[in-house]
Design an enzyme around this catalytic site. Sequence first.
Site, short mmCIF file in Angstrom:
data_model
loop_
_atom_site.label_atom_id
_atom_site.label_comp_id
_atom_site.label_asym_id
_atom_site.label_seq_id
_atom_site.Cartn_x
_atom_site.Cartn_y
_atom_site.Cartn_z
N TYR A 1 0.41 7.23 7.06
CA TYR A 1 -0.91 7.87 6.55
C TYR A 1 -0.91 8.16 5.14
O TYR A 1 -1.59 8.40 3.89
CB TYR A 1 -0.96 9.81 7.24
CG TYR A 1 -1.70 10.37 6.53
CD1 TYR A 1 -2.68 10.96 6.84
CD2 TYR A 1 -0.89 11.22 5.54
CE1 TYR A 1 -3.59 12.48 6.69
CE2 TYR A 1 -2.08 12.66 4.01
CZ TYR A 1 -3.48 13.26 5.38
OH TYR A 1 -3.48 13.86 4.69
N LYS B 1 -3.05 6.81 1.80
CA LYS B 1 -4.41 8.26 0.99
C LYS B 1 -4.00 8.03 -0.40
O LYS B 1 -3.86 8.32 -1.08
CB LYS B 1 -3.27 10.33 1.43
CG LYS B 1 -4.03 10.54 2.34
CD LYS B 1 -5.00 10.86 2.31
CE LYS B 1 -5.66 11.35 2.95
NZ LYS B 1 -7.18 12.12 3.43
#
Length: 252
Positions: A149, A153
């Site tokens: 994740y 990002k």
Amino acid sequence: MEVKNSVAIVTGGNRGIGEAFVRELFAAGAAKVYVGARNTESAIHLEREFPDRAVAIALDVTDEDSVARAAEKCNDTSIVINNAGAFNNELLIGAVSTAAARNEMDVNYFGPLMMCRAFAPLLAHNGGGAIMNVLSVGAILPIPNMGGYSPSKFAAHALTTILRAELSEQGTQVGCLIVGSVDTRMAEHVAGKKEKPEDIAKAGIAAVRKNIPEMDTDIFAITMRAAMHRDPGTLEKRMAASIHATDISTGR
């Protein structure tokens, strides 16, 4: 960028921060909001609440054809909110395969990239407009127990800066939100204080109005950015220590 009388599209607009964006855009005077969702049935409640103003659109940001169809239908768009996100709660090494990390990169990086590529010409035709990418503290701070994740990002954070330069000549403003812990389904496993989705959406709309390139939306984001700049070595050690509370074999 004036939000009043604008036409927006919100990816993942059927729940969580995305749904809050839909509601706050209307509160700010938007004329129409396209509610992007993989299953349009999940956005019917917004169409019923805002008849003729909220329009559910079938949209899978990992599918280039789906994005292209959405752009064709939503050709009057002036604001793009790239909100759809994936967090699979797997470690990079501890995960059984790289499937979770690939999915996070598909949704969190390639999704906004495809949306921007599809909608940038429309924004130029409609006067310039704005793109706002909903990111995370994980976009500026490598968080070990967030697996793929955080890298996805980070990539979206770089994407935001690059697209701001690429689209500046056509008058399109490009910004991002650095979001902390929010009371949504994605963060239901997280303990401690969580922000309300509507407060994040309000911050995002303020960032669009004022053309703020990067906004920390809440106290957690502000605190973590400050800690990162004040003592990055200590913060990295704290982050590394937190991973030992995670089962390395499962990433949970």
